[in-house]
Motif scaffolding. Sequence first.
Motif, PDB file in Angstrom:
ATOM      1  N   MET A   1       0.844  -1.189   0.000  1.00  0.00           N
ATOM      2  CA  MET A   1       0.000   0.000   0.000  1.00  0.00           C
ATOM      3  C   MET A   1       0.881   1.243   0.000  1.00  0.00           C
ATOM      4  O   MET A   1       1.854   1.326   0.732  1.00  0.00           O
ATOM      5  N   ALA A   2       0.518   2.204  -0.804  1.00  0.00           N
ATOM      6  CA  ALA A   2       1.253   3.463  -0.896  1.00  0.00           C
ATOM      7  C   ALA A   2       0.621   4.461   0.067  1.00  0.00           C
ATOM      8  O   ALA A   2      -0.315   5.179  -0.285  1.00  0.00           O
ATOM      9  N   ILE A   3       1.132   4.496   1.277  1.00  0.00           N
ATOM     10  CA  ILE A   3       0.518   5.305   2.338  1.00  0.00           C
ATOM     11  C   ILE A   3       0.552   6.800   2.020  1.00  0.00           C
ATOM     12  O   ILE A   3      -0.463   7.483   2.139  1.00  0.00           O
ATOM     13  N   PHE A   4       1.722   7.318   1.609  1.00  0.00           N
ATOM     14  CA  PHE A   4       1.827   8.754   1.310  1.00  0.00           C
ATOM     15  C   PHE A   4       0.871   9.147   0.191  1.00  0.00           C
ATOM     16  O   PHE A   4       0.212  10.186   0.251  1.00  0.00           O
ATOM     17  N   ILE A   5       0.801   8.316  -0.825  1.00  0.00           N
ATOM     18  CA  ILE A   5      -0.071   8.623  -1.957  1.00  0.00           C
ATOM     19  C   ILE A   5      -1.539   8.483  -1.563  1.00  0.00           C
ATOM     20  O   ILE A   5      -2.380   9.261  -2.007  1.00  0.00           O
ATOM     21  N   SER A   6      -1.857   7.530  -0.705  1.00  0.00           N
ATOM     22  CA  SER A   6      -3.230   7.402  -0.209  1.00  0.00           C
ATOM     23  C   SER A   6      -3.645   8.636   0.575  1.00  0.00           C
ATOM     24  O   SER A   6      -4.762   9.141   0.406  1.00  0.00           O
ATOM     25  N   VAL A   7      -2.758   9.132   1.408  1.00  0.00           N
ATOM     26  CA  VAL A   7      -3.044  10.358   2.179  1.00  0.00           C
ATOM     27  C   VAL A   7      -3.269  11.521   1.215  1.00  0.00           C
ATOM     28  O   VAL A   7      -4.199  12.319   1.388  1.00  0.00           O
ATOM     29  N   TRP A   8      -2.409  11.625   0.198  1.00  0.00           N
ATOM     30  CA  TRP A   8      -2.568  12.682  -0.796  1.00  0.00           C
ATOM     31  C   TRP A   8      -3.918  12.537  -1.507  1.00  0.00           C
ATOM     32  O   TRP A   8      -4.599  13.539  -1.767  1.00  0.00           O
ATOM     33  N   VAL A  52       7.381  19.011  -0.428  1.00  0.00           N
ATOM     34  CA  VAL A  52       7.040  17.887   0.451  1.00  0.00           C
ATOM     35  C   VAL A  52       6.109  16.902  -0.264  1.00  0.00           C
ATOM     36  O   VAL A  52       6.335  15.687  -0.234  1.00  0.00           O
ATOM     37  N   ILE A  53       5.082  17.420  -0.911  1.00  0.00           N
ATOM     38  CA  ILE A  53       4.153  16.536  -1.618  1.00  0.00           C
ATOM     39  C   ILE A  53       4.870  15.830  -2.766  1.00  0.00           C
ATOM     40  O   ILE A  53       4.692  14.624  -2.981  1.00  0.00           O
ATOM     41  N   GLY A  54       5.702  16.563  -3.495  1.00  0.00           N
ATOM     42  CA  GLY A  54       6.460  15.950  -4.584  1.00  0.00           C
ATOM     43  C   GLY A  54       7.365  14.839  -4.088  1.00  0.00           C
ATOM     44  O   GLY A  54       7.442  13.764  -4.689  1.00  0.00           O
ATOM     45  N   ALA A  55       8.051  15.067  -2.972  1.00  0.00           N
ATOM     46  CA  ALA A  55       8.937  14.042  -2.403  1.00  0.00           C
ATOM     47  C   ALA A  55       8.129  12.818  -1.960  1.00  0.00           C
ATOM     48  O   ALA A  55       8.538  11.679  -2.220  1.00  0.00           O
ATOM     49  N   ALA A  56       6.998  13.045  -1.319  1.00  0.00           N
ATOM     50  CA  ALA A  56       6.162  11.921  -0.871  1.00  0.00           C
ATOM     51  C   ALA A  56       5.667  11.100  -2.060  1.00  0.00           C
ATOM     52  O   ALA A  56       5.690   9.868  -2.025  1.00  0.00           O
ATOM     53  N   LEU A  57       5.230  11.778  -3.115  1.00  0.00           N
ATOM     54  CA  LEU A  57       4.747  11.055  -4.293  1.00  0.00           C
ATOM     55  C   LEU A  57       5.879  10.283  -4.962  1.00  0.00           C
ATOM     56  O   LEU A  57       5.692   9.148  -5.390  1.00  0.00           O
ATOM     57  N   LEU A  58       7.031  10.903  -5.037  1.00  0.00           N
ATOM     58  CA  LEU A  58       8.173  10.241  -5.673  1.00  0.00           C
ATOM     59  C   LEU A  58       8.633   9.018  -4.874  1.00  0.00           C
ATOM     60  O   LEU A  58       8.918   7.962  -5.437  1.00  0.00           O
ATOM     61  N   LEU A  59       8.661   9.149  -3.555  1.00  0.00           N
ATOM     62  CA  LEU A  59       9.095   8.040  -2.706  1.00  0.00           C
ATOM     63  C   LEU A  59       8.129   6.855  -2.734  1.00  0.00           C
ATOM     64  O   LEU A  59       8.546   5.709  -2.605  1.00  0.00           O
ATOM     65  N   ASP A  60       6.858   7.149  -2.907  1.00  0.00           N
ATOM     66  CA  ASP A  60       5.839   6.102  -2.815  1.00  0.00           C
ATOM     67  C   ASP A  60       5.319   5.639  -4.174  1.00  0.00           C
ATOM     68  O   ASP A  60       4.496   4.721  -4.236  1.00  0.00           O
TER      69      ASP A  60
END
Length: 127
Positions: A1-8, A52-60
């Motif tokens: 599950m992509a937690i950061f992307i789910s939160v976004w 921050v959002i870009g980093a989270a999306l890229l990481l996940d």
Amino acid sequence: MAIFISVWGVITCGVGLFMLLKLLKPQGFADAIVLFSRQDYFHYVEIISRLVIGAALLLDARNTLYPLVFEVIAKILFVVAIILVFMTEKHHKTFALWAVKHCLSWFRPAGFCALILGLWTLYVSID
């Protein structure tokens, strides 16, 4: 599950719903944007949030069904953050006020698109 992307995705759905519900009076949403643009921290919050959002999306991104889509969105956010750094606060504020004034009729369709994007994001981010 992509937690950061789910939160976004959840946040995107929330913003979309807010825009749709608030847009019974689009001027109220526009006024909120204008009020936020008058804050001293407006420019910095806009830059940092995109990074921050870009980093989270890229990481996940690799944890989703469509990693390339989220990598592209992340890179777009990074480019926009860099442009904002060089744009200066004055020009950023001027652009924000211009956008609110001229794009008021786009708020409802943008809210609908945000809701659909948020739901799609949740779908592709859950295993």
